[in-house]
Design an enzyme around this catalytic site. Structure first.
Site: not given
Ligand SMILES: NC(=O)c1ccc[n+]([C@@H]2O[C@H](COP(=O)([O-])OP(=O)(O)OC[C@H]3O[C@@H](n4cnc5c(N)ncnc54)[C@H](OP(=O)(O)O)[C@@H]3O)[C@@H](O)[C@H]2O)c1
Length: 350
Positions: A38, A100-102, A124, A153, A208, A270
């Protein structure tokens, strides 16, 4: 699928008229969808799914701001808001929307929650394409698909609320059930896509990573700073340098480009701006081309993703990031930006 002519190249797209929300609901009627994570994408996709009447839950680790945000958004702990593994286990379509690291960190546990015939969904291509770095190799007996909204998002949600929808690409990596495509399109429409265009996991992640490092953010931030610094070095005031570099772009020109395209912009400025901009565009194009080449090669070779995983997995990642962002925030240029923004008529204090 509609055949659309994109500048002479015909491509197929699926619009929300062709694949209706009603059809998406029918395809997903027997599924429970889990949105894991989330953060940024999670809320946009989860809230749209919920508002579109899809049977869904959010999976999020507990004791976290993101958990609290999900509660604030109306998800109910123990019912529609669950710890990650519980959400994954009780669902048939798992949207893996952790950072992605999560995803790398949690994959060993999430993998154990998959049942034959489940669908594993990414936004992704990162985790699958760079599997040598991520270790994310799904079992053979699940569908593996991608729907990647072409926007933040936040926009996934705001576009949904204003009725416009977001463009998304989609791809099928693995079709175990024979239904991967219809499940993917149904989810794509249900998260609020206005239209979907086909890609592959590889093309999605290469374009991307290049785009966000390039014109969308990295290149844009770099060239704006270069022009601002140049104007300052030549004695222009901060407000003049900022207005001429950022404010005019974001408040006027780029909005017109969004509406009408670059050719229209060139023909509706212009004649002085027009001649100069037309002359200088190829010079800038040629100057940055080698840098873009270097960038794309680093993306292909996995150097960019290696750096992301190393940096974002460090325990002090957030503190280091905050320091880096504070330097930008406190720079003269972006402090000027804050002052300039506060002077916009709609923000000015009466
Ligand atoms: N950002 C965008 O708008 C966007 C656009 C297109 C595609 N994407 C893709 O969508 C996916 C999600 O991206 P995002 O930007 O939404 O990610 P993000 O905001 O960085 O995601 C954070 C989420 O991951 C959780 N998390 C991170 N490390 C964790 C761990 N070690 N264990 C458990 N939970 C963990 C966080 O929980 P906590 O809050 O508890 O840390 C939080 O729920 C990715 O694959 C990204 O490439 C993103």
């Amino acid at each position: 699928m509609a055949q659309i002519n994109f500048g002479g190249v015909t491509e197929e797209v699926i619009t929300s008229e062709e694949f209706s929300l009603q059809k998406a609901r029918e395809v997903l009627a027997d599924e429970t969808v889990a949105v894991l994570g989330y953060g940024v994408q999670g809320p946009g996709q989860a809230l749209n799914l919920r508002d579109n009447g899809i049977n869904m839950v959010v999976g999020q680790r507990e004791n976290s701001n993101s958990w609290d945000r999900a509660v604030a958004d109306g998800f109910v702990p123990g019912q529609t808001l669950l710890p990650l593994e519980e959400a994954a286990r009780k669902s048939s379509a798992i949207q893996f929307l952790l950072s992605d690291a999560g995803q790398v960190a949690t994959w060993p546990k999430i993998k154990e929650c998959l049942n034959p015939g489940d669908l594993l969904y990414f936004s992704h291509g990162f985790s699958i394409v760079y599997k040598d770095q991520t270790g994310i190799i799904p079992p053979d007996n699940v569908d593996v698909v991608l729907v990647a909204p072409k926007g933040s998002g936040r926009t996934v949600r705001t576009n949904f609320l204003d009725g416009s929808g977001i463009n998304s690409s989609f791809a099928i990596h693995q079709d175990f059930t024979g239904r991967a495509k219809e499940r993917t399109l149904a989810l794509g429409i249900a998260i609020g896509s206005g239209y979907l265009f086909p890609t592959t996991f590889e093309n999605e992640v290469y374009s991307d990573l290049t785009g966000e490092r390039g014109i969308l953010m990295g290149c844009l931030a770099g060239v704006m700073e270069a022009q601002y610094n140049l104007l300052r070095q030549h004695g222009h005031s901060p407000s003049e340098a900022f207005n001429e570099t950022v404010e005019e772009l974001t408040q006027s020109l780029i909005r017109l480009v969004a509406e009408n395209g670059m050719d229209w912009m060139f023909s509706n400025c212009s004649t002085t701006a027009q001649r100069g901009a037309l002359d200088w565009a190829p010079k800038f194009r040629d100057a940055v081309a080698p840098l873009f080449d270097d960038l794309y090669q680093r993306v292909l070779s996995g150097k960019e993703t290696k750096r992301v995983l190393e940096a974002n997995s460090a325990p002090d990642y957030r503190e280091k990031l905050q320091k880096e962002l504070d330097v930008i925030k406190n720079s003269e240029m972006w402090q000027t930006g804050a002052a300039v923004r506060s002077l916009r008529p709609e923000r000015r204090q009466k």
